[in-house]
Design a protein around this motif. Structure first.
Motif, short mmCIF file in Angstrom:
data_model
loop_
_atom_site.label_atom_id
_atom_site.label_comp_id
_atom_site.label_asym_id
_atom_site.label_seq_id
_atom_site.Cartn_x
_atom_site.Cartn_y
_atom_site.Cartn_z
N MET A 116 2.17 -29.28 9.00
CA MET A 116 2.49 -29.30 7.59
C MET A 116 1.58 -30.25 6.82
N THR A 117 1.20 -31.37 7.45
CA THR A 117 0.34 -32.33 6.77
C THR A 117 -0.99 -31.67 6.40
N ALA A 118 -1.56 -30.91 7.31
CA ALA A 118 -2.85 -30.25 7.04
C ALA A 118 -2.72 -29.25 5.90
N LEU A 119 -1.63 -28.52 5.84
CA LEU A 119 -1.40 -27.55 4.76
C LEU A 119 -1.30 -28.26 3.41
N ILE A 120 -0.50 -29.32 3.36
CA ILE A 120 -0.35 -30.10 2.12
C ILE A 120 -1.69 -30.69 1.71
N ASP A 121 -2.41 -31.25 2.66
CA ASP A 121 -3.70 -31.87 2.39
C ASP A 121 -4.68 -30.83 1.85
N MET A 122 -4.71 -29.65 2.46
CA MET A 122 -5.62 -28.59 2.03
C MET A 122 -5.30 -28.16 0.59
N TYR A 123 -4.02 -27.88 0.32
CA TYR A 123 -3.64 -27.48 -1.04
C TYR A 123 -4.01 -28.56 -2.05
N ALA A 124 -3.69 -29.79 -1.73
CA ALA A 124 -3.93 -30.89 -2.66
C ALA A 124 -5.42 -31.07 -2.94
N LYS A 125 -6.23 -31.05 -1.90
CA LYS A 125 -7.67 -31.27 -2.08
C LYS A 125 -8.35 -30.10 -2.77
N CYS A 126 -7.76 -28.91 -2.66
CA CYS A 126 -8.33 -27.74 -3.34
C CYS A 126 -7.85 -27.62 -4.79
N GLY A 127 -7.05 -28.57 -5.23
CA GLY A 127 -6.57 -28.53 -6.60
C GLY A 127 -5.29 -27.74 -6.80
N LYS A 128 -4.73 -27.24 -5.73
CA LYS A 128 -3.47 -26.49 -5.79
C LYS A 128 -2.30 -27.46 -5.63
N LYS A 129 -2.20 -28.37 -6.60
CA LYS A 129 -1.24 -29.46 -6.49
C LYS A 129 0.20 -28.97 -6.50
N SER A 130 0.49 -27.93 -7.27
CA SER A 130 1.86 -27.42 -7.31
C SER A 130 2.25 -26.79 -5.97
N SER A 131 1.29 -26.13 -5.31
CA SER A 131 1.57 -25.56 -3.99
C SER A 131 1.80 -26.67 -2.97
N ALA A 132 0.97 -27.71 -3.03
CA ALA A 132 1.15 -28.85 -2.13
C ALA A 132 2.52 -29.48 -2.34
N GLU A 133 2.88 -29.66 -3.60
CA GLU A 133 4.17 -30.28 -3.90
C GLU A 133 5.33 -29.40 -3.45
N ARG A 134 5.18 -28.09 -3.59
CA ARG A 134 6.24 -27.17 -3.17
C ARG A 134 6.47 -27.27 -1.65
N VAL A 135 5.38 -27.28 -0.87
CA VAL A 135 5.50 -27.42 0.59
C VAL A 135 6.11 -28.78 0.92
N PHE A 136 5.63 -29.82 0.25
CA PHE A 136 6.11 -31.18 0.49
C PHE A 136 7.60 -31.29 0.19
N THR A 137 8.03 -30.73 -0.92
CA THR A 137 9.42 -30.86 -1.36
C THR A 137 10.36 -29.95 -0.58
N ASN A 138 9.96 -28.70 -0.36
CA ASN A 138 10.87 -27.72 0.23
C ASN A 138 10.70 -27.53 1.73
N GLY A 139 9.52 -27.85 2.26
CA GLY A 139 9.25 -27.51 3.65
C GLY A 139 9.47 -28.63 4.65
N ILE A 140 9.68 -29.83 4.19
CA ILE A 140 9.74 -30.96 5.12
C ILE A 140 10.94 -31.84 4.80
N ILE A 141 11.72 -32.10 5.81
CA ILE A 141 12.90 -32.95 5.62
C ILE A 141 12.54 -34.40 5.80
N SER A 142 11.89 -34.73 6.91
CA SER A 142 11.52 -36.11 7.22
C SER A 142 10.06 -36.33 6.87
#
Length: 133
Positions: free
Chosen positions: A1-27
């Motif tokens: 999940m970290t790699a996915l969030i990092d990829m979205y964030a670095k590509c400028g897809k901040k809302s996608s990164a935030e969606r994965v961060f908020t909805n996809g990860i509990i801890s």
């Protein structure tokens, strides 16, 4: 999940990164938080980086030195000089993390606060050889 969030964030897809961060990860660990803080920071959204940092602290995740490098870089990219300096001083005061002075010198210098930056260099000559920022 970290790699996915990092990829979205670095590509400028901040809302996608935030969606994965908020909805996809509990801890959420400090590495995940850093991915979000850095992602917003490199795109000039230092205010969002600082907001994520504050939420991270509320969630009782202990910051490390890398978090502060990312935060100060985010402040530098967004012109949040005073906020960056406050965060820098909180490293040692509140979190007992030994600071590196290269980041605030870079922050101050790029903002045109050259006298303050040169004072830091004189007080902390190790800044001249640091590659942290």
């Amino acid at each position: 999940m970290t790699a996915l969030i990092d990829m979205y964030a670095k590509c400028g897809k901040k809302s996608s990164a935030e969606r994965v961060f908020t909805n996809g990860i509990i801890s959420k660990d400090v590495i995940l938080w850093n991915s979000m803080i850095t992602g917003y920071g490199v795109h000039g959204h230092g205010d969002r980086s600082v907001k994520f940092y504050r939420i991270m602290i509320e969630d009782r995740v202990r910051p490390n030195g890398i978090i502060f490098v990312s935060l100060i870089m985010a402040c530098r990219h967004s012109g949040l000089v005073e906020e960056g300096i406050k965060l820098f001083y909180s490293m040692e005061t509140y979190h007992k993390i030994r600071p590196t002075y290269a980041c605030p010198v870079d922050l101050l210098g790029r903002a045109g606060w050259l006298e303050e930056a040169s004072t830091k260099c004189l007080l902390h000559p190790e800044v001249m050889f640091s590659k942290h920022c």
